[in-house]
Design a protein around this motif. Structure first.
Motif, PDB file in Angstrom:
ATOM      1  N   THR A  59       0.843  -1.192   0.000  1.00 51.58           N
ATOM      2  CA  THR A  59       0.000   0.000   0.000  1.00 51.58           C
ATOM      3  C   THR A  59       0.879   1.243   0.000  1.00 51.58           C
ATOM      4  OG1 THR A  59      -1.735  -1.158   1.226  1.00 51.58           O
ATOM      5  CG2 THR A  59      -1.829   1.241   1.227  1.00 51.58           C
ATOM      6  N   SER A  61       0.727   5.823  -0.910  1.00 51.06           N
ATOM      7  CA  SER A  61      -0.180   6.971  -0.931  1.00 51.06           C
ATOM      8  C   SER A  61       0.490   8.201  -1.516  1.00 51.06           C
ATOM      9  CB  SER A  61      -0.655   7.295   0.485  1.00 51.06           C
ATOM     10  OG  SER A  61       0.405   7.843   1.244  1.00 51.06           O
ATOM     11  N   LEU A  97      -4.914   6.695  -1.419  1.00 48.25           N
ATOM     12  CA  LEU A  97      -4.208   5.433  -1.228  1.00 48.25           C
ATOM     13  C   LEU A  97      -4.420   4.498  -2.412  1.00 48.25           C
ATOM     14  CD1 LEU A  97      -5.823   5.882   1.932  1.00 48.25           C
ATOM     15  CD2 LEU A  97      -3.659   4.739   2.264  1.00 48.25           C
ATOM     16  N   SER A  99      -3.687   0.288  -3.002  1.00 45.02           N
ATOM     17  CA  SER A  99      -3.260  -0.916  -2.306  1.00 45.02           C
ATOM     18  C   SER A  99      -3.396  -2.137  -3.200  1.00 45.02           C
ATOM     19  CB  SER A  99      -4.087  -1.110  -1.027  1.00 45.02           C
ATOM     20  OG  SER A  99      -3.619  -2.234  -0.322  1.00 45.02           O
ATOM     21  N   GLN A 108      -7.680  -1.430   4.267  1.00 49.66           N
ATOM     22  CA  GLN A 108      -8.254  -0.524   5.265  1.00 49.66           C
ATOM     23  C   GLN A 108      -7.357  -0.444   6.493  1.00 49.66           C
ATOM     24  OE1 GLN A 108     -11.242   1.401   4.871  1.00 49.66           O
ATOM     25  NE2 GLN A 108     -10.090   2.384   6.491  1.00 49.66           N
ATOM     26  N   ALA A 111      -4.635   1.876   5.716  1.00 46.94           N
ATOM     27  CA  ALA A 111      -5.096   3.266   5.771  1.00 46.94           C
ATOM     28  C   ALA A 111      -5.093   3.761   7.219  1.00 46.94           C
ATOM     29  CB  ALA A 111      -6.493   3.400   5.164  1.00 46.94           C
ATOM     30  N   TYR A 112      -5.574   2.941   8.138  1.00 47.04           N
ATOM     31  CA  TYR A 112      -5.571   3.339   9.543  1.00 47.04           C
ATOM     32  C   TYR A 112      -4.139   3.478  10.083  1.00 47.04           C
ATOM     33  CZ  TYR A 112     -10.612   2.481   9.812  1.00 47.04           C
ATOM     34  OH  TYR A 112     -11.967   2.520   9.633  1.00 47.04           O
ATOM     35  N   ARG A 115      -2.895   6.755   8.869  1.00 50.67           N
ATOM     36  CA  ARG A 115      -3.538   7.805   9.670  1.00 50.67           C
ATOM     37  C   ARG A 115      -2.792   7.993  10.982  1.00 50.67           C
ATOM     38  NH1 ARG A 115      -4.944   8.832  14.643  1.00 50.67           N
ATOM     39  NH2 ARG A 115      -6.912   9.760  15.037  1.00 50.67           N
ATOM     40  N   TYR A 154     -13.150   9.591   6.492  1.00 46.72           N
ATOM     41  CA  TYR A 154     -12.811   8.486   5.602  1.00 46.72           C
ATOM     42  C   TYR A 154     -13.881   8.298   4.541  1.00 46.72           C
ATOM     43  CZ  TYR A 154      -9.863   7.587   9.613  1.00 46.72           C
ATOM     44  OH  TYR A 154      -8.961   7.738  10.635  1.00 46.72           O
ATOM     45  N   PRO A 157     -13.683   2.867   0.401  1.00 46.22           N
ATOM     46  CA  PRO A 157     -12.721   2.422  -0.603  1.00 46.22           C
ATOM     47  C   PRO A 157     -13.427   1.710  -1.763  1.00 46.22           C
ATOM     48  CG  PRO A 157     -12.133   1.602   1.578  1.00 46.22           C
ATOM     49  CD  PRO A 157     -13.490   2.191   1.674  1.00 46.22           C
ATOM     50  N   GLY A 166      -8.346   4.076  -1.947  1.00 47.06           N
ATOM     51  CA  GLY A 166      -8.957   4.651  -0.758  1.00 47.06           C
ATOM     52  C   GLY A 166      -8.637   6.129  -0.637  1.00 47.06           C
ATOM     53  N   TYR A 167      -9.363   6.783   0.271  1.00 41.67           N
ATOM     54  CA  TYR A 167      -9.167   8.202   0.518  1.00 41.67           C
ATOM     55  C   TYR A 167      -9.549   8.506   1.956  1.00 41.67           C
ATOM     56  CZ  TYR A 167     -10.093  13.193   0.722  1.00 41.67           C
ATOM     57  OH  TYR A 167     -10.101  14.504   1.103  1.00 41.67           O
TER      58      TYR A 167
END
Length: 180
Positions: A59, A61, A97, A99, A108, A111-112, A115, A154, A157, A166-167
């Motif tokens: 992943t 970004s 993102l 992935s 996901q 993504a976390y 973050r 969020y 995705p 994702g965003y």
């Protein structure tokens, strides 16, 4: 400090040194960030999502830093001719993102994790490397949205052709003071 200098300083804090030919910040100290941009690209380079990462990273970004709003107020100090201007910038890190994980749930989780890494990096220096007086701190009423700490939002995705896109956004206020 001008809004252009503030914007550049925030981008440098999250993205590293500026690369003039690509108009990007390409040496992010935050794991999982390929490039940071001051504006949306006309032609997106998918490799930018994974720039500087280990081969086979699952992943990556890119971040577009936006300042959609600012608020300015004069604070009198020592009478009508002495004072400072308080400038509050609404800052949004738009985090996109990509992935290649086998499962969207793993994307996901990544993504976390990103973050958390961005929040941790922001907390290291409330001045964002000297770009502002303070960021992600409480700001008085009347300032721009995002003026009371750090907000994340969020988006759902999407997965297509074994790629999960994702965003999420990271929103905070950045404060600068100038003599007035």
């Amino acid at each position: 400090m001008s809004i252009t200098a503030t914007h550049d300083g925030i981008c440098r804090y999250f993205g590293g040194d500026y690369d003039q030919p690509t108009r990007t910040y390409r040496s992010s100290p935050v794991p999982g960030v390929g490039v940071v941009r001051r504006g949306w690209p006309k032609n997106e380079n998918q490799a930018d999502y994974f720039l500087g990462m280990e081969p086979g990273a699952r992943t990556g970004s890119q971040i577009v830093v936006a300042i959609p709003r600012s608020h300015e107020v004069r604070r009198a100090v020592g009478g009508e001719h002495g004072g400072i201007k308080e400038i509050v910038y609404e800052v949004i890190l738009n985090v996109y993102l990509r992935s290649r994980t086998a499962y969207a749930e793993d994307a996901q989780d990544d993504a976390y994790a990103l973050r958390d890494a961005l929040a941790e990096w922001l907390r290291r220096d409330r001045t964002l490397g000297g770009a502002v007086f303070q960021a992600a701190e409480h700001v008085e009423e009347g300032g721009p949205a995002g003026g009371d700490g750090l907000d994340f939002e969020y988006a759902q995705p999407s997965t297509k052709a074994e790629l999960t896109k994702g965003y999420f956004s990271m929103r905070f206020a950045a404060v600068e003071f100038v003599e007035a």
